[in-house]
Design an enzyme around this catalytic site. Sequence first.
Site, PDB file in Angstrom:
ATOM      1  N   CYS A 131       0.901  -1.173   0.043  1.00  0.00           N
ATOM      2  CA  CYS A 131       0.164   0.103   0.100  1.00  0.00           C
ATOM      3  C   CYS A 131       0.881   1.224  -0.064  1.00  0.00           C
ATOM      4  O   CYS A 131       1.303   1.636   1.096  1.00  0.00           O
ATOM      5  CB  CYS A 131      -0.857   0.093   1.129  1.00  0.00           C
ATOM      6  SG  CYS A 131      -2.088   1.510   1.131  1.00  0.00           S
ATOM      7  N   CYS A 134      -0.203   3.991   2.362  1.00  0.00           N
ATOM      8  CA  CYS A 134       0.108   3.864   3.646  1.00  0.00           C
ATOM      9  C   CYS A 134       1.513   3.728   3.840  1.00  0.00           C
ATOM     10  O   CYS A 134       2.114   4.528   5.040  1.00  0.00           O
ATOM     11  CB  CYS A 134      -0.459   2.492   4.222  1.00  0.00           C
ATOM     12  SG  CYS A 134      -2.276   2.476   4.347  1.00  0.00           S
TER      13      CYS A 134
END
EC number: 1.11.1.28
Length: 175
Positions: A131, A134
Site C-alpha cells: 500500500c 500507507c
Amino acid sequence: MSIDDLKSKIPDFAKDVRLNLSSMASDETLTPQQKYGLFVACGIASRNADVRKALVAEAAAKVDASVIQAAKSAASIMGMNNVYYRFVHLATNKDYRTMPAKLRMNVIGNPGVDKIDFELWSLAVSAINGCGMCIDAHEDVLRKANVTSETIQTAVRFASIIQSVAIALEAADTE
C-alpha cells in the site's frame, strides 16, 4: 518453533533467504522493542503459520507481552487499512479520496507502546501488503519524529526478509 528451526526448513534453492534470516536475527541496529515488534507484525503479515509461530516465539522470549499485543494490532489494523487505502489510491475514480473511510482505527492513536515503534511496524506491514498510500503516511510520521532513513530502511529490509522466508517455505512445499 524457533528461528533456527525456521532456517533449517529453508531449502538450498533459497540459501540467500536463509542467510538473510540469520543476519536479521543477529542484527542489533534497532531497539529490542522495534526489532521484535517487527518480527511479530511482519510474521503475521506474511500469512505463513511457521514463520508467524517462530517469530512470535522469538519475540515472546525477548520483550513484554504488551509489545506482542501491539505488534499484533499493527498487523491487524494494517490488514484492513492497506486494502482500503490501496483501493483509494489505485482507483481511477478520485471521488473515493474525498469519502470518509468509516473504519475504526483507534489503536493507531493509542497502541499501548511507543507510538513511533507502532508506526515503524505499520510501515513494514504496509510494505509487505503493497500500500503506497500507507507507506507514505507512516514514513511521513516517522520522518517528522526524526527517525533516520537507516532505521526506516532496516524495518523494510526486515519485512522483505520475513516475506521471502514465507515464500521460500511455500516454494519448498511444492517439491
